[in-house]
Design an enzyme around this catalytic site. Sequence first.
Site, mmCIF file in Angstrom:
data_model
loop_
_atom_site.group_PDB
_atom_site.id
_atom_site.type_symbol
_atom_site.label_atom_id
_atom_site.label_comp_id
_atom_site.label_asym_id
_atom_site.label_seq_id
_atom_site.Cartn_x
_atom_site.Cartn_y
_atom_site.Cartn_z
ATOM 1 C CD GLU A 1 -2.823 1.085 2.425
ATOM 2 O OE1 GLU A 1 -3.521 0.053 2.492
ATOM 3 O OE2 GLU A 1 -2.922 2.030 3.231
ATOM 4 C CG ASP B 1 -10.248 8.006 8.815
ATOM 5 O OD1 ASP B 1 -11.178 7.552 9.513
ATOM 6 O OD2 ASP B 1 -9.180 7.420 8.625
ATOM 7 C CB ALA C 1 -17.952 1.137 3.838
ATOM 8 C CE LYS D 1 -17.003 -2.833 6.119
ATOM 9 N NZ LYS D 1 -16.287 -1.588 6.380
ATOM 10 C CD GLN E 1 -6.174 0.505 10.390
ATOM 11 O OE1 GLN E 1 -5.029 0.413 9.918
ATOM 12 N NE2 GLN E 1 -7.020 1.429 10.015
HETATM 13 P P1 FAD Z 1 -17.930 1.714 7.640
HETATM 14 O O1 FAD Z 1 -18.047 0.323 7.137
HETATM 15 O O2 FAD Z 1 -18.947 2.693 7.167
HETATM 16 O O3 FAD Z 1 -17.933 1.644 9.234
HETATM 17 C C1 FAD Z 1 -17.660 2.789 10.041
HETATM 18 C C2 FAD Z 1 -18.409 2.634 11.383
HETATM 19 O O4 FAD Z 1 -19.825 2.688 11.122
HETATM 20 C C3 FAD Z 1 -18.158 1.290 12.073
HETATM 21 O O5 FAD Z 1 -18.188 1.501 13.459
HETATM 22 C C4 FAD Z 1 -19.344 0.451 11.634
HETATM 23 O O6 FAD Z 1 -19.647 -0.603 12.561
HETATM 24 C C5 FAD Z 1 -20.448 1.505 11.607
HETATM 25 N N1 FAD Z 1 -21.565 1.184 10.699
HETATM 26 C C6 FAD Z 1 -21.481 0.652 9.458
HETATM 27 N N2 FAD Z 1 -22.710 0.532 8.935
HETATM 28 C C7 FAD Z 1 -23.591 1.020 9.837
HETATM 29 C C8 FAD Z 1 -25.005 1.189 9.878
HETATM 30 N N3 FAD Z 1 -25.776 0.839 8.850
HETATM 31 N N4 FAD Z 1 -25.549 1.738 10.992
HETATM 32 C C9 FAD Z 1 -24.800 2.105 12.054
HETATM 33 N N5 FAD Z 1 -23.443 1.976 12.066
HETATM 34 C C10 FAD Z 1 -22.847 1.434 10.980
HETATM 35 N N6 FAD Z 1 -9.492 6.088 5.146
HETATM 36 C C11 FAD Z 1 -9.339 7.049 4.185
HETATM 37 O O7 FAD Z 1 -9.850 8.164 4.376
HETATM 38 N N7 FAD Z 1 -8.660 6.789 3.033
HETATM 39 C C12 FAD Z 1 -8.112 5.572 2.770
HETATM 40 O O8 FAD Z 1 -7.514 5.351 1.725
HETATM 41 C C13 FAD Z 1 -8.257 4.533 3.746
HETATM 42 N N8 FAD Z 1 -7.767 3.285 3.543
HETATM 43 C C14 FAD Z 1 -7.998 2.296 4.452
HETATM 44 C C15 FAD Z 1 -7.541 0.983 4.186
HETATM 45 C C16 FAD Z 1 -7.789 -0.043 5.089
HETATM 46 C C17 FAD Z 1 -7.313 -1.449 4.765
HETATM 47 C C18 FAD Z 1 -8.487 0.223 6.301
HETATM 48 C C19 FAD Z 1 -8.734 -0.875 7.296
HETATM 49 C C20 FAD Z 1 -8.927 1.512 6.590
HETATM 50 C C21 FAD Z 1 -8.705 2.557 5.665
HETATM 51 N N9 FAD Z 1 -9.161 3.852 5.901
HETATM 52 C C22 FAD Z 1 -8.982 4.847 4.941
HETATM 53 C C23 FAD Z 1 -9.817 4.210 7.159
HETATM 54 C C24 FAD Z 1 -11.346 4.134 7.081
HETATM 55 O O9 FAD Z 1 -11.845 5.002 6.105
HETATM 56 C C25 FAD Z 1 -11.865 4.547 8.457
HETATM 57 O O10 FAD Z 1 -11.578 3.532 9.414
HETATM 58 C C26 FAD Z 1 -13.313 4.955 8.493
HETATM 59 O O11 FAD Z 1 -13.556 5.646 9.732
HETATM 60 C C27 FAD Z 1 -14.275 3.770 8.456
HETATM 61 O O12 FAD Z 1 -14.221 3.132 7.284
HETATM 62 P P2 FAD Z 1 -15.070 1.787 7.030
HETATM 63 O O13 FAD Z 1 -14.921 1.509 5.591
HETATM 64 O O14 FAD Z 1 -14.734 0.733 7.998
HETATM 65 O O15 FAD Z 1 -16.560 2.369 7.313
#
Ligand code: FAD
Length: 285
Positions: free
Chosen positions: A16, A108, A124, A164, A174
């Site tokens: 990455e 984020d 997501a 998802k 992570q």
């Molecule tokens: P989500 O899946 O939306 O989850 C976020 C939170 O919402 C979780 O607590 C989940 O349980 C909760 N949630 C999900 N669906 C619901 C629902 N329907 N109702 C209530 N709660 C819900 N960030 C960046 O900005 N740019 C990047 O390039 C980037 N790359 C990453 C790569 C990896 C491998 C990882 C692990 C993380 C990366 N991140 C990146 C960080 C990520 O964007 C953050 O952790 C962000 O806060 C959450 O992303 P997520 O896709 O897990 O979100």
Amino acid sequence: MRIADLLARGRTYSFEFFPPKTDEAQAQLATTISELAPLKPSFFSVTYGALGSTRTRTRDVVVQLARSGGIPPMAHLTCVGHLRSEIDLLLGEYKAAGVENILALGGDVPADPSQLGPSDFTHALDLVEHLRENFDVSIGVAAHPELHPRSPSRESDRTHLAAKLRRADFAMTQFFFEVQHYTRLVDELAALGVHKPVVPGVMPVTNKGQIVKMAQMSGAAIPGWLSDRLAKFDDPADIRRVGVEVATKLSSELLAAGAPGLHFYTLNRSTATREIYSNLGLDRG
Ligand code: FAD
């Protein structure tokens, strides 16, 4: 090459990068890519920021990698601050360049949220659904072995992750430092009937201050045994040596536990990743 197909054939090994902000950083990334490409990774991935300039920088790196015809790229893409039309425009550019892999993320929120535009997607999963229905790409999602910092409970974290992942092709985690965080996550998903590949993310520690900050942001814990080991050193070479040793042991435990691949957070540097690769014998094919 689609990552879903690569995973179906066997283990994937991937690196990455983040998009560079300056000409100097651009040159550093080019050097890193040229040093890592000979290891023949399955794919490269490029992180994404929700704000305007970081969006185009990610796109430029991803498109350039795709057009080079070498290692296939995966573009990270986030929900926050995005309208459907903006996502569709970017996906059109990716399609034209032959990019077939997207990591669909919540994203984020930047330090100054007022800079963000309106969002058509909240979680997501909304982005995964949109991509699934409108674009022919392989879709990955993020998983947080030690729970996402905003998750109110373990059950809630795993339920949303399972939802998802049912629609995506694979998850990528992570970083974390103890193998049981990964095996527990995989077991919990299996208990929810989800058996899609979960590729663990491995972060070699190369800088003490940086890892503490990143762990705080991401919800990963730095175990006492690791802080104790790092506390003994200040020389960057010693820190990197410990980081490589710890990451090598973790990677080997993950492979022994049946992980479908390894994803290395390189922070745009090649040395630590190359050393781990060599320690694991992966550079010998
Ligand atoms: P989500 O899946 O939306 O989850 C976020 C939170 O919402 C979780 O607590 C989940 O349980 C909760 N949630 C999900 N669906 C619901 C629902 N329907 N109702 C209530 N709660 C819900 N960030 C960046 O900005 N740019 C990047 O390039 C980037 N790359 C990453 C790569 C990896 C491998 C990882 C692990 C993380 C990366 N991140 C990146 C960080 C990520 O964007 C953050 O952790 C962000 O806060 C959450 O992303 P997520 O896709 O897990 O979100």
